[in-house]
Design a protein around this motif. Sequence first.
Motif, short mmCIF file in Angstrom:
data_model
loop_
_atom_site.label_atom_id
_atom_site.label_comp_id
_atom_site.label_asym_id
_atom_site.label_seq_id
_atom_site.Cartn_x
_atom_site.Cartn_y
_atom_site.Cartn_z
N ARG A 255 0.82 -1.19 0.08
CA ARG A 255 0.02 -0.03 0.08
C ARG A 255 0.89 1.30 0.02
NH1 ARG A 255 -3.19 -3.16 3.58
NH2 ARG A 255 -5.30 -3.68 2.79
N GLU A 256 2.13 1.13 0.42
CA GLU A 256 3.05 2.34 0.49
C GLU A 256 3.32 2.89 -0.90
OE1 GLU A 256 6.74 1.43 2.43
OE2 GLU A 256 5.59 0.78 4.08
N GLY A 257 3.20 1.96 -1.79
CA GLY A 257 3.65 2.38 -3.32
C GLY A 257 2.28 2.52 -4.21
N PHE A 258 0.97 2.77 -3.49
CA PHE A 258 -0.16 2.99 -4.34
C PHE A 258 0.13 4.13 -4.98
CE2 PHE A 258 -3.40 -0.40 -2.40
CZ PHE A 258 -2.71 -1.55 -2.90
N ASP A 259 0.32 5.17 -4.57
CA ASP A 259 0.47 6.57 -4.93
C ASP A 259 1.61 6.64 -6.09
OD1 ASP A 259 2.66 6.32 -3.25
OD2 ASP A 259 2.78 8.37 -2.93
N ARG A 260 2.21 5.71 -6.32
CA ARG A 260 3.20 5.49 -7.57
C ARG A 260 2.78 4.50 -8.26
NH1 ARG A 260 8.28 4.10 -4.14
NH2 ARG A 260 9.45 4.51 -6.12
N SER A 261 1.65 3.78 -8.36
CA SER A 261 1.14 2.68 -9.05
C SER A 261 0.60 3.24 -10.18
CB SER A 261 0.29 1.83 -8.04
OG SER A 261 -0.40 1.05 -9.09
N PRO A 262 0.84 3.01 -11.39
CA PRO A 262 0.10 3.21 -12.58
C PRO A 262 -1.26 2.96 -12.64
CG PRO A 262 1.77 1.44 -13.18
CD PRO A 262 2.09 1.87 -11.71
#
Length: 623
Positions: A255-262
């Motif tokens: 979830r930490e990477g959701f804002d960077r997920s395409p």
Amino acid sequence: MFKDLYDVIVVGGGHAGSEAAAAAANLGSKTLLVTMSLQNIAQMSCNPAMGGIAKGQIVREIDALGGYSGIVSDNTAIQFKMLNKSKGPAMWSPRVQSDRMRFAEEWRLMLEGTPNLDFYQEMVKGLIIENGKVLGIRTSLGLEIRSKTVILTNGTFLNGLIHIGEKQFGGGRAGESAAYGITEDLVQAGFEAGRMKTGTPPRVDGRSLDYSKMNEEKGDDVPSKFSYLDSTKPLVHQRSCHMSYTSLEVHNILREGFDRSPMFNGRIKSLGPRYCPSIEDKINRFADKERHQLFVEPEGWKTCEVYVNGFSTSLPEDIQFKALRSVAGFENVKFFRPGYAIEYDYFPPTQLRHTLETKLVEGLYFAGQINGTTGYEEAASQGLMAGINAHLKINEKDPFILKRDEAYIGVLIDDLITKGTEEPYRMFTSRAEYRTLLRQDNADFRLTPMSHAIGLASEKRLRRMEVKKTASAQMVNFFRETSVTHQEANVVLAEKETALITQSDKMFKVFSRPQIDMQDMMKFEKVKEYIATHDLDTEILEQAEVQIKYSGYIDKERNNADKLHRLEDVKIPEDFDYDKIKSLSYEAKEKFKKIRPVTISQASRISGVSPSDISVLLIFMGR
């Protein structure tokens, strides 16, 4: 350089292209396979496996028709499993874990050994189309290669765009460039195009994993195989897969990477497969789940590369790595390459005929992911059918079309042509309304005679099928005609805790009980003697058992299919004017004009068409 006119040009060397080229060439057409990389023919771009639920039935059908997928799968398997054995035989689905490098090598060598087949490595940039007919292809070097028919099997390469976190770059798959030009030519010719998405997990170094923390997943104790031919043999030794699980800790890291997920920040707008979601999609959609399964699959006999099935992702590589290191057994994992998502062009398959020839351009065929499907097996089956039909068209012969009650391949193609798809289409057993007829064990009975009649399935293959069919039918008759005393029968029935009998009865009736299987019947001396005398193998015993235990279901389904055939026989003229029928609903009229159904039966399967629309159509046609 290419002065001769080819009968068939196949563009793309994946599973669809390989089967298409093999089928056309084996039928006698002068065929050219053009691919951007001859080293990657039939590459397993995603998981190193063939078959599975419904997909295993398709591989067996390809084999029964004379295709190569079953043979290659058997010769390069490292594990075999028959899935769904706890259910009825209509659900049994063979699956093999494959040696990915050997799989591609075996396909290449089989194709190189196929007469009438030439190869050329280059990117195809466009098509030569004149007066509504395809005449050949144009390559990136400016070559024009002429052909009577062209089969496009471009996979994920058409304007392919790879996503890893914030990074995106053109590519057909990892390490290979995308293909440009064909989409533009097709759109200019009047085709409707769309975009789809698929993804793949990271590949990791198996030497860095701790398998003691995972569950071992072994193959079958008595492995079978895909091909009906005797030239392939079941596995003697097998490699195990393993299973681990994600956790809440893993989910929180992802979830930490959701804002960077395409996927979540809007860079990916196309639809991916619902039934095979990415790991970030899983934890987002199923937030109540504390863990998800991960299947740890070896990529071959000798390589240490491992495929992490269930961890498909387009998250940034640092998030992928951090999350995977929190999975049991992956604490010291080393990456070979990260997972990624890929967007690519496809063409809604309602623009095709059942032969997979396009309606807009004569002689042009589409097969595989270009039609909106996903999966090696689905692609291979379309390639096979396109290759067959291209050859038949050139030789002015009747097309080869499989009905829904004849093959999963028939269901697949009919679904695509009639219903279309807006998300990657995958075959399931639930899509086949006649799945009791379309079992993996009888694909050769259903399809080999048809394929032999058009010249693809060999005489040897047909004779082997006929021997098996005769032997299994004779064994069924043996059970129908042979009696067993109640004393003999009750010994077996008591062991299985089922009701005893009070007088002699036919073995067929005893065998029909759900608690009784072939192993139980083999306890009777007459059965043991019959099997020994006739030297029957496991394949024939299994076939006889299925026919006895499921005869009622099979007969009922056959009757239902025969009723449907009456509507299949009512043809609709290709130039039929639906605007003349005022009583048709607006939606039905628009769907009929777009799809141009060939029969009343096909018309009835179009989504949005009601039974009253079909009644109106039948009345107007004088039926």
